[in-house]
Design an enzyme around this catalytic site. Structure first.
Site, PDB file in Angstrom:
ATOM      1  N   GLY A  55     -26.052  -6.619  18.635  1.00  0.00           N
ATOM      2  CA  GLY A  55     -26.935  -6.655  19.801  1.00  0.00           C
ATOM      3  C   GLY A  55     -26.742  -7.968  20.525  1.00  0.00           C
ATOM      4  N   CYS A  82     -23.029  -7.900  12.724  1.00  0.00           N
ATOM      5  CA  CYS A  82     -23.254  -8.867  13.806  1.00  0.00           C
ATOM      6  C   CYS A  82     -24.741  -9.224  13.916  1.00  0.00           C
ATOM      7  CB  CYS A  82     -22.671  -8.335  15.113  1.00  0.00           C
ATOM      8  SG  CYS A  82     -22.521  -9.577  16.389  1.00  0.00           S
ATOM      9  N   TYR A  83     -25.417  -8.816  14.987  1.00  0.00           N
ATOM     10  CA  TYR A  83     -26.859  -9.114  15.075  1.00  0.00           C
ATOM     11  C   TYR A  83     -27.571  -8.586  13.838  1.00  0.00           C
ATOM     12  CZ  TYR A  83     -31.674  -9.227  16.817  1.00  0.00           C
ATOM     13  OH  TYR A  83     -33.022  -9.471  16.968  1.00  0.00           O
ATOM     14  N   HIS A 169     -16.965  -6.926  13.562  1.00  0.00           N
ATOM     15  CA  HIS A 169     -17.180  -5.508  13.903  1.00  0.00           C
ATOM     16  C   HIS A 169     -16.143  -4.604  13.228  1.00  0.00           C
ATOM     17  CE1 HIS A 169     -20.340  -6.055  16.886  1.00  0.00           C
ATOM     18  NE2 HIS A 169     -19.768  -7.224  17.089  1.00  0.00           N
ATOM     19  N   GLU A 171     -16.183  -1.505  13.025  1.00  0.00           N
ATOM     20  CA  GLU A 171     -16.077  -0.226  13.732  1.00  0.00           C
ATOM     21  C   GLU A 171     -15.032  -0.234  14.842  1.00  0.00           C
ATOM     22  OE1 GLU A 171     -18.429  -2.420  13.892  1.00  0.00           O
ATOM     23  OE2 GLU A 171     -19.428  -2.532  15.833  1.00  0.00           O
ATOM     24  N   GLY A 224     -19.357  28.329  32.594  1.00  0.00           N
ATOM     25  CA  GLY A 224     -17.897  28.374  32.504  1.00  0.00           C
ATOM     26  C   GLY A 224     -17.376  27.182  31.727  1.00  0.00           C
ATOM     27  N   ASP A 227     -19.327  23.048  27.002  1.00  0.00           N
ATOM     28  CA  ASP A 227     -20.571  22.870  26.252  1.00  0.00           C
ATOM     29  C   ASP A 227     -21.425  24.126  26.236  1.00  0.00           C
ATOM     30  OD1 ASP A 227     -19.600  20.335  26.079  1.00  0.00           O
ATOM     31  OD2 ASP A 227     -20.970  19.468  27.544  1.00  0.00           O
ATOM     32  N   SER A 229     -20.493  27.172  26.734  1.00  0.00           N
ATOM     33  CA  SER A 229     -19.813  28.260  26.003  1.00  0.00           C
ATOM     34  C   SER A 229     -19.994  28.099  24.501  1.00  0.00           C
ATOM     35  CB  SER A 229     -18.312  28.270  26.274  1.00  0.00           C
ATOM     36  OG  SER A 229     -18.060  28.297  27.633  1.00  0.00           O
ATOM     37  N   LYS A 365     -18.335  14.973  22.464  1.00  0.00           N
ATOM     38  CA  LYS A 365     -17.552  15.970  23.216  1.00  0.00           C
ATOM     39  C   LYS A 365     -16.365  16.513  22.410  1.00  0.00           C
ATOM     40  CE  LYS A 365     -16.786  18.031  27.196  1.00  0.00           C
ATOM     41  NZ  LYS A 365     -17.816  18.661  28.032  1.00  0.00           N
TER      42      LYS A 365
END
Ligand code: XMP
Length: 509
Positions: A55, A82-83, A169, A171, A224, A227, A229, A365
Site C-alpha cells: 500500500g 511490503c506495507y 513483491h 507477485e 453476443g 461474459d 454467453s 477475463k
C-alpha cells in the site's frame, strides 16, 4: 465440499489483483477484500491463510489503513507483503521508519535458505522492490530472513505465531523466485490443496446454482459477448429451460452477426429468443449525431425492450455476466456495482427481481474464457474481439442511416476476412472500420467520384486501458484499401488510424 481459501486483504497497493492471480494460478482459491472489511460479515470456511498486501501509505500516518485485529487470532498463517510487512511490524511493537534510500525496481536479495518461505530459492536472486519505508527494528520473537543493499530487514518470520513477511513483491514477474515463495507459503506453510481447476470450477458453480435456483425462473439478456454467453451457459446447465435468454437485435450489429450468434447459442443448448427491434432503434436514432446521446437512446431502448420481454416470462432472478475486475474496479471489495457495459444500459428498473445471479463474479477475463472452453462453447464465441454495446452506432460518425450502416458492415466484413487470412485475428485486440462523413474527390474508370472516407482502426492491447495502433503489414493495408473501394459502393478513400490510447480512445465516438 469446502474448498481451501486464501484471504487477501487489500491495503491499497498496485499489485493486489496480481497477488490474487498468483494464488489462483497455484490452484488455490483467493478472495480479495478491503483491509477494513467488516470481520463479522466474512465466511471463514476453508480459510487456510491470509495475505496482507502492499500500500502507498506509511504505517505511522494518522490515516494509515488498518485491519480488524481479530484477523491475527484466526490461527491461520499470515504473509505480509511490503506495507503488509510494515503493518505486522508496527502491530507487534517493532519500529518502521522512512529509510535513507528508497528501493524501486529490480534489486538483489540475499535470503536464509533454511526459512520455509525460501525453500528452493537461491541464496542470491533478483526481486522487485517498491518502497521508501522499511523495518528498522523487529518485534520480539521475530527473526530476520533476508536483506538487500539498502534494506537490512527485507523479510522476517515468527514460526510459532505462523507469521511471515517480505518487503519485496513476490507477485511481480521480475521477482525471480516470486512464484516459489508464494507457492511455499500456500503449500508448505498454509497446507493448501491445489485443487482449483477450470473443469472442477464449472462443476462447482453448476451444482451450487442447481441447489439454489432449481425451482426458479431466471432471465438473462445475451449480448453476443463472452461474459454473458458463459454466465448463461452455466445457469442453463444447472436449471435447463427454466433459464430464458433474450437476445435483442438492435440492428447495429456487424454483417451476419445476429444469425451467427443465434446459431452459436442454439449449439450451446440455450433457451433463447431473438427480438428484432432494429426498426425501432433506427427510428429513435434518426438525425441524432451526438455520441453520448446515441449511447443514451440505445441503452434506454434496450432496457425497455428487455423489460417488456422479461415481464412476460415473470422471472424471479436476473443473470448478469459481471466478472471479478468489474467488482474491483467499481469500488474494491464493496457491493458489486454493475457496469453499464454488461447489458448496454444498466439494469431494468420496472421489474422487481428477487435477486441477481452473477456466476462469474469471482473470475478474471481469461479464466472466464478458459471456463467457456471447458463448457464446450464454440471457440469463435470465446475468442471474439470486444464489441461495444451501442454497436455500429458509434462507428458511424454523425447521424445514422441504413446506407451508412451498410457501408460500415461491408467494409468491416472485408477487414475481418483479411485479418483472418493474415492470421492476425488473435494478436490484434480489436479491429473495425469507421464511417466518416467526410467526402473526397476520386476517379474511377475515368469518371469523377465524390465518396466518403473510411477509416480502419486496429489496435493491440492487454486490457483496453492503453492501446497502440497495430503495425499491420503494408501489403495488407493496400489490399484492404483496394478491396473496400472496389467492392463497397460509397467508399472513395481509405485511411489508417495510427493514434494510440491515450490520447485517443479505441472507438472514434
Ligand atoms: P474506448 O473507446 O473508450 O473503448 O477506448 C474501450 C473499450 O470499451 C468498448 N466501448 C464500449 N463498450 N459500451 C460498451 O459496451 C460502450 O458504450 C462502449 N464504448 C467503448 C470499446 O469497444 C473498447 O473495447
Amino acid at each position: 465440499m469446502v474448498k481451501d481459501k486464501i484471504l487477501v486483504l487489500d491495503f491499497g497497493g498496485q499489485y493486489d489483483q496480481l497477488i490474487v492471480r498468483r494464488v489462483r494460478e497455484n490452484g488455490v482459491y483467493a478472495q480479495l477484500h478491503n483491509c477494513d472489511v467488516d470481520f463479522d460479515s466474512l465466511n471463514f470456511d476453508g480459510l487456510k491463510g491470509i495475505i496482507l498486501t502492499g500500500g502507498p501509505q506509511s504505517v505511522f500516518d494518522e490515516d494509515a489503513p488498518k485491519m480488524d485485529e481479530r484477523f491475527f487470532k484466526l490461527n491461520v498463517p499470515i504473509l505480509g507483503i511490503c506495507y503488509g510487512m510494515q503493518y505486522i511490524n508496527h502491530e507487534f511493537g517493532g519500529t518502521t521508519e522512512t529509510l535513507e534510500k528508497g528501493e524501486y525496481g529490480k534489486t538483489p536479495l540475499y535470503v536464509n535458505v533454511k526459512s520455509k518461505l525460501f525453500k528452493n530459492v537461491s541464496q542470491e536472486s533478483t526481486i522487485w522492490m517498491n518502497h521508501r519505508d522499511g523495518v528498522t527494528k523487529m518485534p520480539k520473537g521475530f527473526k530476520k530472513q533476508a536483506r538487500t543493499m539498502n534494506t537490512p530487514i527485507a523479510a522476517f518470520e515468527n514460526v510459532e505465531k505462523n507469521i511471515y513477511a517480505v518487503q519485496f513483491h513476490p507477485e511481480v514477474v521480475h521477482s525471480e523466485f516470486g512464484n516459489e515463495i508464494i507457492k511455499n507459503f500456500l503449500i508448505d506453510i498454509c497446507k493448501c490443496n491445489q485443487t482449483r481447476k477450470m473443469g472442477n470450477i464449472a462443476e462447482e458453480i453448476i451444482s451450487d446454482l442447481k441447489e439454489k435456483y432449481k425451482d426458479s425462473k431466471v432471465v438473462c439478456a445475451l449480448s453476443g459477448g463472452v461474459d454473458s454467453s458463459v454466465a448463461a451457459t452455466l445457469v442453463s446447465r444447472a436449471i435447463g429451460d427454466n433459464l430464458y435468454c433474450i437476445f435483442v437485435d438492435h440492428g447495429l450489429l456487424r454483417k451476419n452477426e445476429a444469425s451467427e450468434v443465434m446459431k452459436a447459442y442454439k449449439q450451446i443448448g440455450l433457451n433463447v429468443k431473438k427480438v428484432d427491434a432494429s426498426k425501432k432503434f433506427l427510428e429513435l436514432l434518426k438525425n441524432v449525431s451526438d455520441p453520448e446521446e446515441k449511447r443514451k437512446i440505445i441503452g434506454n431502448e434496450f432496457i425497455r425492450v428487455f423489460e417488456k420481454e422479461a415481464k412476460e416470462i415473470n422471472a424471479d432472478y436476473l443473470v448478469q455476466g459481471t466478472i471479478y475486475p468489474d467488482i474491483i474496479e467499481s469500488g474494491k471489495g464493496k457491493a458489486s456495482v454493475i457496469k453499464s457495459h454488461h447489458n448496454v444500459g444498466g439494469l431494468p428498473e420496472k421489474i422487481e427481481f428477487k435477486g441477481l445471479i452473477e456466476p462469474l463474479k469471482d473470475l478474471f477475463k481469461d479464466e472466464v474464457r478458459e471456463l467457456g472452453l471447458s463448457l464446450n462453447i464454440p471457440k469463435e464465441q470465446i475468442q471474439r474481439q470486444p464489441f461495444p454495446g451501442p454497436g455500429l452506432a458509434i462507428r458511424v460518425i454523425g447521424d445514422i442511416t441504413e446506407e451508412k450502416l451498410e457501408i460500415v458492415r461491408e467494409t468491416d466484413a472485408i477487414l475481418r476476412e483479411e485479418i483472418k487470412n493474415y492470421e492476425l485475428d488473435t494478436s490484434v485486440w480489436q479491429y473495425f472500420t469507421v464511417y466518416t462523413p467526410l467526402k473526397t474527390v476520386g476517379v474511377k474508370g475515368d469518371m469523377r467520384t465524390y465518396d466518403n472516407v473510411i477509416a480502419i482502426r486496429a489496435v493491440t492491447s492487454e486490457d483496453a486501458m492503453t492501446v497502440e495502433a497495430a503495425k499491420l503489414p503494408y501489403q495488407l493495408l493496400e489490399k484492404l484499401s483496394s478491396r473496400m473501394i472496389n467492392e463497397v459502393k460509397g467508399v472513395g478513400r481509405v485511411v489508417y488510424d495510427i493514434t494510440s490510447k491515450p490520447p485517443g480512445t479505441i472507438e472514434w465516438e
